[in-house]
Scaffold this motif. Structure first.
Motif, mmCIF file in Angstrom:
data_model
loop_
_atom_site.group_PDB
_atom_site.id
_atom_site.type_symbol
_atom_site.label_atom_id
_atom_site.label_comp_id
_atom_site.label_asym_id
_atom_site.label_seq_id
_atom_site.Cartn_x
_atom_site.Cartn_y
_atom_site.Cartn_z
ATOM 1 N N MET A 1 -11.074 -12.812 -9.457
ATOM 2 C CA MET A 1 -9.792 -13.353 -9.059
ATOM 3 C C MET A 1 -9.737 -13.418 -7.549
ATOM 4 N N ARG A 2 -9.117 -14.442 -7.058
ATOM 5 C CA ARG A 2 -9.001 -14.613 -5.623
ATOM 6 C C ARG A 2 -7.576 -15.038 -5.290
ATOM 7 N N LEU A 3 -6.963 -14.332 -4.349
ATOM 8 C CA LEU A 3 -5.637 -14.715 -3.903
ATOM 9 C C LEU A 3 -5.766 -15.809 -2.859
ATOM 10 N N LYS A 4 -4.750 -16.644 -2.772
ATOM 11 C CA LYS A 4 -4.743 -17.708 -1.770
ATOM 12 C C LYS A 4 -4.580 -17.115 -0.373
ATOM 13 N N LYS A 5 -5.049 -17.857 0.628
ATOM 14 C CA LYS A 5 -4.865 -17.442 2.021
ATOM 15 C C LYS A 5 -3.378 -17.295 2.328
ATOM 16 N N TYR A 6 -2.571 -18.118 1.715
ATOM 17 C CA TYR A 6 -1.123 -18.074 1.907
ATOM 18 C C TYR A 6 -0.583 -16.675 1.608
ATOM 19 N N THR A 7 -1.042 -16.097 0.506
ATOM 20 C CA THR A 7 -0.619 -14.751 0.112
ATOM 21 C C THR A 7 -1.188 -13.708 1.069
ATOM 22 N N ASP A 8 -2.442 -13.866 1.431
ATOM 23 C CA ASP A 8 -3.084 -12.971 2.394
ATOM 24 C C ASP A 8 -2.299 -12.978 3.709
ATOM 25 N N TYR A 9 -1.979 -14.159 4.189
ATOM 26 C CA TYR A 9 -1.236 -14.276 5.447
ATOM 27 C C TYR A 9 0.164 -13.675 5.322
ATOM 28 N N ALA A 10 0.795 -13.839 4.175
ATOM 29 C CA ALA A 10 2.123 -13.254 3.961
ATOM 30 C C ALA A 10 2.058 -11.734 4.064
ATOM 31 N N LEU A 11 1.032 -11.148 3.480
ATOM 32 C CA LEU A 11 0.872 -9.695 3.563
ATOM 33 C C LEU A 11 0.597 -9.263 5.008
ATOM 34 N N ARG A 12 -0.194 -10.046 5.735
ATOM 35 C CA ARG A 12 -0.452 -9.732 7.145
ATOM 36 C C ARG A 12 0.831 -9.801 7.974
ATOM 37 N N VAL A 13 1.662 -10.812 7.706
ATOM 38 C CA VAL A 13 2.946 -10.933 8.407
ATOM 39 C C VAL A 13 3.800 -9.702 8.149
ATOM 40 N N MET A 14 3.822 -9.265 6.903
ATOM 41 C CA MET A 14 4.621 -8.093 6.550
ATOM 42 C C MET A 14 4.088 -6.839 7.260
ATOM 43 N N ILE A 15 2.773 -6.670 7.262
ATOM 44 C CA ILE A 15 2.163 -5.505 7.923
ATOM 45 C C ILE A 15 2.425 -5.552 9.429
ATOM 46 N N TYR A 16 2.246 -6.711 10.030
ATOM 47 C CA TYR A 16 2.469 -6.847 11.472
ATOM 48 C C TYR A 16 3.923 -6.522 11.820
ATOM 49 N N THR A 17 4.836 -7.143 11.089
ATOM 50 C CA THR A 17 6.264 -6.951 11.358
ATOM 51 C C THR A 17 6.662 -5.483 11.174
ATOM 52 N N ALA A 18 6.132 -4.848 10.142
ATOM 53 C CA ALA A 18 6.449 -3.440 9.884
ATOM 54 C C ALA A 18 5.821 -2.510 10.908
ATOM 55 N N SER A 19 4.792 -2.971 11.595
ATOM 56 C CA SER A 19 4.106 -2.139 12.591
ATOM 57 C C SER A 19 4.775 -2.166 13.962
ATOM 58 N N LYS A 20 5.688 -3.082 14.161
ATOM 59 C CA LYS A 20 6.379 -3.168 15.448
ATOM 60 C C LYS A 20 7.222 -1.901 15.665
ATOM 61 N N PRO A 21 7.391 -1.484 16.920
ATOM 62 C CA PRO A 21 8.258 -0.328 17.187
ATOM 63 C C PRO A 21 9.683 -0.584 16.685
ATOM 64 N N GLU A 22 10.346 0.469 16.324
ATOM 65 C CA GLU A 22 11.718 0.409 15.807
ATOM 66 C C GLU A 22 12.597 -0.464 16.702
ATOM 67 N N GLY A 23 13.259 -1.447 16.085
ATOM 68 C CA GLY A 23 14.193 -2.305 16.809
ATOM 69 C C GLY A 23 13.554 -3.487 17.525
ATOM 70 N N GLU A 24 12.239 -3.559 17.567
ATOM 71 C CA GLU A 24 11.567 -4.663 18.250
ATOM 72 C C GLU A 24 11.242 -5.764 17.248
ATOM 73 N N LEU A 25 11.547 -6.999 17.620
ATOM 74 C CA LEU A 25 11.295 -8.136 16.741
ATOM 75 C C LEU A 25 9.866 -8.640 16.903
ATOM 76 N N ALA A 26 9.333 -9.148 15.829
ATOM 77 C CA ALA A 26 8.031 -9.827 15.875
ATOM 78 C C ALA A 26 8.312 -11.310 16.100
ATOM 79 N N ARG A 27 7.349 -12.001 16.668
ATOM 80 C CA ARG A 27 7.487 -13.434 16.897
ATOM 81 C C ARG A 27 6.322 -14.162 16.247
#
Length: 145
Positions: A1-27
């Protein structure tokens, strides 16, 4: 089974956004640069994650994106299933396009369905918080200060 890049990128966006310091927005621009993803493509992903209630987007000059929920409340299985448009591993998984003559007697579809169910069951056991156990290392790799 292989997930689409779209799903992979969505998970990366979530990880990146969650890794930002408290109160700081991701762009989107910074995420695009870190992961080498087209900013236009990233916009579609962020839009869908926003529609799912997982990300919040703030417009304007000092805008950006942030998690709409606590990372412990974001189930990875849910994200994957919401981002994928189908899990048709074989032709016989889609009744509308299945022309395989052995479908009525074939055991393979049952075996693969069990495997798919097990795959999703494992994903459902994890949250975004689980993926952040090494947050300091992730921040360093993504150049988040």
């Amino acid at each position: 089974m292989r997930l689409k890049k779209y799903t992979d990128y969505a998970l990366r966006v979530m990880i990146y956004t969650a890794s930002k310091p408290e109160g700081e927005l991701a762009r989107k621009k910074e995420i695009s640069e870190v992961f080498h993803i087209s900013e236009n493509h990233l916009g579609k992903i962020v839009h869908q994650l926003n529609k799912l209630g997982l990300l919040e987007t703030i417009r304007g000059r000092s805008g950006g994106i942030k998690l709409a929920k606590n990372p412990a409340d974001i189930n990875i299985g849910y994200v994957v299933q919401a981002m994928e448009d189908d899990f048709h591993l074989l032709e016989c998984f889609d009744r509308e396009t299945n022309y395989c003559v052995i479908t009525p007697a074939c055991k393979l579809k049952h075996l693969l369905n069990d495997a798919l169910s097990a795959f999703l069951e494992v994903l459902n056991q994890y949250t975004l918080q689980d993926l952040l156990a090494n947050k300091d290392e992730l921040r360093e790799l993504m150049d988040i200060k």
